[in-house]
Write an enzyme that holds these catalytic residues in place. Structure first.
Site, mmCIF file in Angstrom:
data_model
loop_
_atom_site.group_PDB
_atom_site.id
_atom_site.type_symbol
_atom_site.label_atom_id
_atom_site.label_comp_id
_atom_site.label_asym_id
_atom_site.label_seq_id
_atom_site.Cartn_x
_atom_site.Cartn_y
_atom_site.Cartn_z
ATOM 1 N N ASP A 161 -9.718 -5.403 -4.621
ATOM 2 C CA ASP A 161 -9.062 -4.268 -3.715
ATOM 3 C C ASP A 161 -10.200 -3.101 -3.911
ATOM 4 O O ASP A 161 -10.126 -2.507 -4.916
ATOM 5 C CB ASP A 161 -7.528 -4.043 -4.093
ATOM 6 C CG ASP A 161 -6.926 -3.199 -3.154
ATOM 7 O OD1 ASP A 161 -7.587 -2.385 -2.722
ATOM 8 O OD2 ASP A 161 -5.819 -3.281 -2.939
ATOM 9 N N SER A 165 0.715 -1.275 -0.048
ATOM 10 C CA SER A 165 -0.184 0.028 0.074
ATOM 11 C C SER A 165 0.993 1.342 0.047
ATOM 12 O O SER A 165 1.766 1.345 -1.221
ATOM 13 C CB SER A 165 -0.882 -0.135 1.112
ATOM 14 O OG SER A 165 -1.917 0.759 1.197
ATOM 15 N N HIS A 173 -7.509 -5.556 -0.014
ATOM 16 C CA HIS A 173 -6.296 -4.956 0.041
ATOM 17 C C HIS A 173 -5.340 -5.496 1.022
ATOM 18 O O HIS A 173 -3.927 -4.940 0.701
ATOM 19 C CB HIS A 173 -6.802 -3.344 0.743
ATOM 20 C CG HIS A 173 -5.771 -2.565 0.641
ATOM 21 N ND1 HIS A 173 -5.233 -1.862 -0.695
ATOM 22 C CD2 HIS A 173 -5.039 -1.707 1.592
ATOM 23 C CE1 HIS A 173 -4.043 -1.018 -0.269
ATOM 24 N NE2 HIS A 173 -3.981 -0.889 0.987
#
Length: 364
Positions: free
Chosen positions: A307, A220, A344
């Site tokens: 995601d 991320s 995610h």
């Protein structure tokens, strides 16, 4: 007497008394009706007031962020969330076996906390060993992964711990870093600062690994840190061995536009001015797209198709950019199907993940 009686009847006649009864019989119904009506009126007033308050907040937020751009930086760097609160970061063995905690002081005097998790195959050797032994263990034949986490929480967050367990079982050393300002690390996070922390840790590990491959793994927000660090190291003449990007974005501006919070304001007049342009005011860029154009390190990209935080089209975009770069020595994109529900943070759940990583390392 009759007149007197008539007079009395007139004063206390039936007609007024009857009207009184009629009035009396109407009043309770009227009161009941009003009592029934009052709660719904209050509810309507409450709903109107709440809706007005929400509207005021919705309109105010963009102006507040633009006037105080540092607030947006607080959202990007959620270092205030030092979760999980119950974990003693100085004693990682409670949640991670064969792991030691240590601290490094960077060139600019910042102290950062790091966990070093050994390959699971060496767990018996690690019993009762000190930090010096762990440092020497970095020179064995097992590759090293430096894990750079996302924007909130600490190195003890569950999905990070679970990934480290998977990587350890697959035969990797894993060093999990908390950037400056996060967890028990000192200082305040900035893009330049957390990039500097990552570069320092990579060089520290590389000096002790004695030729063993050292990979930078970013998740991320950490993908931006990873490519920043890889680019910086390359400019210093020390190209990174491997870069692994989990759930990456193209750049922070585009990530902000597609973030769930950003979508709330997507139709707001001046959205780019109030939000996206404000990233630049904080010197927050994290240009993965620009960085991969220049990197000559092998790049493995991992992304889940479901995601909702960072859409998978960004991973595809980065893959295309990296493929067109003449510097790249190997680029691979692995997309995980939406029906797997990895979203995610849960790619670590894929049983083929160790195989994917080892296949990539063996092919470069």
């Amino acid at each position: 007497m009759k007149r007197h009686d008539a007079s009395q009847k007139k004063v206390s006649g039936q007609a007024p008394e009857g009207r009184g009864r009629q009035s009396g019989s109407f009043t309770p119904h009227s009161l009941i009706y009003k009592k029934k009506k009052r709660p719904s009126s209050r509810l309507a007033l409450y709903l109107k007031t709440s809706a007005l308050a929400l509207l005021c907040i919705y309109i105010s937020v963009p102006f507040i962020i633009r006037l105080f751009p540092a607030l947006l930086a607080k959202v990007v760097y959620l270092n205030i969330l030092k979760v999980p609160f119950s974990v003693d970061l100085s004693n990682p063995k409670v949640i991670l076996n064969h792991t030691t905690n240590f601290y490094l002081t960077t060139e600019d005097g910042i102290t950062v906390g790091v966990w070093h998790t050994l390959p699971a195959s060496r767990w018996e050797e690690a019993k009762y060993k000190d930090q010096v032994w762990y440092e020497e263990a970095l020179s064995d034949v097992n590759p090293v992964i430096i894990y750079l986490h996302g924007n909130g929480g600490t190195r003890a967050v569950d999905h990070r711990v679970q990934l480290v367990k998977v990587l350890s079982a697959a035969g990797f050393h894993v060093l999990s870093l908390d950037y400056r300002g996060y967890a028990d690390s000192t200082g305040e996070p900035t893009e330049e600062g957390i990039t500097m922390d990552s570069v320092y840790l990579y060089e520290w590990v590389k000096a002790r690994s004695r030729g063993t491959p050292v990979c930078i793994w970013g998740h991320s927000l950490g993908t931006g840190v990873a490519t920043n660090a890889a680019r910086k190291l390359q400019e210093k003449g020390s190209a990174v061995d491997v870069v692994i990007l989990e759930s990456p974005y193209t750049n922070i501006r585009e990530a902000g536009a597609y973030h769930p919070f950003g979508r709330i304001y997507h139709s707001f007049p001046g959205f780019e001015y109030f939000f996206l342009d404000t990233f630049a005011l904080n010197n927050i860029v994290f240009p993965n797209d620009e960085n991969v154009k220049l990197l000559n390190a092998p790049i493995l990209i991992l992304h889940a198709e479901d995601d909702a935080v960072v859409p998978s089209f960004m991973a595809k975009k980065l893959h295309d950019i990296a493929l067109k770069s003449q510097n790249s020595r190997g680029v691979k994109l692995v997309l995980f199907r939406a029906d797997l529900d990895y979203e995610h943070e849960n790619i670590y759940k894929d049983p083929k993940l160790p195989e994917i990583i080892w296949d990539f390392l063996n092919d470069i």
